[in-house]
Design a protein around this motif. Structure first.
Motif, PDB file in Angstrom:
ATOM      1  N   VAL A 158       0.836  -1.199   0.000  1.00 43.67           N
ATOM      2  CA  VAL A 158       0.000   0.000   0.000  1.00 43.67           C
ATOM      3  C   VAL A 158       0.873   1.251   0.000  1.00 43.67           C
ATOM      4  N   VAL A 214       2.614   2.133  -3.333  1.00 44.77           N
ATOM      5  CA  VAL A 214       1.771   2.834  -4.303  1.00 44.77           C
ATOM      6  C   VAL A 214       1.695   4.318  -3.950  1.00 44.77           C
ATOM      7  N   TRP A 215       1.632   4.631  -2.665  1.00 45.36           N
ATOM      8  CA  TRP A 215       1.604   6.040  -2.247  1.00 45.36           C
ATOM      9  C   TRP A 215       2.905   6.748  -2.613  1.00 45.36           C
ATOM     10  N   CYS A 249      -1.125   4.722 -11.249  1.00 41.40           N
ATOM     11  CA  CYS A 249      -1.134   4.290  -9.846  1.00 41.40           C
ATOM     12  C   CYS A 249      -2.199   3.233  -9.592  1.00 41.40           C
ATOM     13  N   LEU A 250      -3.335   3.354 -10.259  1.00 44.89           N
ATOM     14  CA  LEU A 250      -4.383   2.343 -10.140  1.00 44.89           C
ATOM     15  C   LEU A 250      -3.890   0.997 -10.662  1.00 44.89           C
ATOM     16  N   ALA A 301      -1.408  -0.424  -8.257  1.00 43.95           N
ATOM     17  CA  ALA A 301      -2.060  -0.989  -7.075  1.00 43.95           C
ATOM     18  C   ALA A 301      -2.586  -2.395  -7.358  1.00 43.95           C
ATOM     19  N   GLN A 340      -0.922  -5.708  -5.458  1.00 47.00           N
ATOM     20  CA  GLN A 340      -1.765  -6.539  -4.599  1.00 47.00           C
ATOM     21  C   GLN A 340      -1.986  -7.931  -5.191  1.00 47.00           C
ATOM     22  N   ARG A 372      -7.448  -3.592   0.208  1.00 51.92           N
ATOM     23  CA  ARG A 372      -6.063  -3.145   0.018  1.00 51.92           C
ATOM     24  C   ARG A 372      -5.919  -2.295  -1.239  1.00 51.92           C
ATOM     25  N   VAL A 373      -6.564  -2.697  -2.321  1.00 53.29           N
ATOM     26  CA  VAL A 373      -6.509  -1.900  -3.549  1.00 53.29           C
ATOM     27  C   VAL A 373      -7.201  -0.566  -3.329  1.00 53.29           C
ATOM     28  N   SER A 377      -4.982   1.680  -1.299  1.00 49.23           N
ATOM     29  CA  SER A 377      -3.856   2.110  -2.123  1.00 49.23           C
ATOM     30  C   SER A 377      -4.261   3.242  -3.059  1.00 49.23           C
ATOM     31  N   VAL A 378      -5.387   3.065  -3.738  1.00 48.89           N
ATOM     32  CA  VAL A 378      -5.824   4.057  -4.722  1.00 48.89           C
ATOM     33  C   VAL A 378      -6.297   5.338  -4.033  1.00 48.89           C
ATOM     34  N   ALA A 433      -3.251   7.188  -2.919  1.00 48.61           N
ATOM     35  CA  ALA A 433      -2.570   7.781  -4.069  1.00 48.61           C
ATOM     36  C   ALA A 433      -3.313   9.017  -4.553  1.00 48.61           C
TER      37      ALA A 433
END
Length: 96
Positions: free
Chosen positions: A15, A18-19, A49-50, A53, A57, A69-70, A73-74, A77
């Protein structure tokens, strides 16, 4: 035969990665793209970024909590790129 994982890996690293990618993408767009094209390129960066992610994952290898989790993450972001773009937007107002 695959048995259940006794101590699965922590998902926070995926996670946060991705950030970090969103922060680096936002900074690169803010520094290298002209102001009139930044909004369009931020959308492209957010799409990247999507995709990242999803890939991170999926590589994690656990189905439990995948959507959560996705989503985290998104959303993270999106917030990181939004804060960075806000900073560049305010900077462009001040510099004029």
């Amino acid at each position: 035969m695959a048995g259940p994982a006794l101590a699965p890996r922590r998902a926070t690293g995926g996670v946060i990665s991705v950030w970090v990618a969103a922060a680096l993408t936002g900074l690169a767009i803010g520094l290298f793209v002209p102001a009139e094209w930044r909004a369009a390129w931020l959308v492209v960066g957010m799409g990247g970024c999507l995709t990242l992610a999803f890939v991170v994952q999926l590589a994690y290898g656990r189905s439990q909590g995948y959507i959560q989790r996705v989503g985290i993450s998104v959303l993270g972001a999106l917030l990181v790129m939004g804060i960075i773009s806000l900073g560049f937007g305010l900077a462009s107002i001040v510099v004029r």
